[in-house]
Enzyme design. Structure first.
Site: not given
Length: 130
Positions: A30-31
């Protein structure tokens, strides 16, 4: 490092430090999409998108020594910080993820922002899929 190597490093680091590897991989995906050289507008760095103050916190409060500014170091800092947040929030994965994204103080003082709720659900939906 290619994404497969980064994924392996996240899994190994999470296992070594007692964090669910599926959760660590979901956060990393996600990051940064497992990309080591990503830098955010806020100055967050690397695979786990760790800010310099968070890195310093992990070094001084959690580990008690410097951690190399490498991909492996970034993953270690992110994993240790996420593990810290899980403990800090009594094992509540939702609140720990919110704190990773929004900041622990803001989560405690103001609850989850709408953007944070979206982030948390996205990470949880990735868990076990990356």
């Amino acid at each position: 490092a290619p994404p497969r190597a980064v994924r392996y490093l996240i899994t190994r680091t999470a296992n070594r430090h007692g964090l669910d590897p599926a959760l660590a991989r979901a956060v990393a995906w996600m990051e940064s999409g497992f990309q080591p050289h990503v830098v955010s507008d806020a100055g967050a760095l690397g695979v786990m998108q760790v800010t310099p103050p968070t890195w310093e916190f992990v070094e001084t409060v959690i580990v008690g020594r410097r951690i190399p500014r490498t991909t492996a170091g970034n993953i270690k800092v992110g994993v240790l910080f996420l593990r810290h947040l899980l403990r800090d929030f009594g094992g509540d994965e939702r609140l720990a993820l919110a704190a990773y994204y929004q900041g622990a103080k803001a989560v405690r003082d103001r609850g989850l922002f709408a953007e944070t709720r979206t982030y948390v659900e996205a990470v949880r939906s990735l868990k076990g899929r990356v």
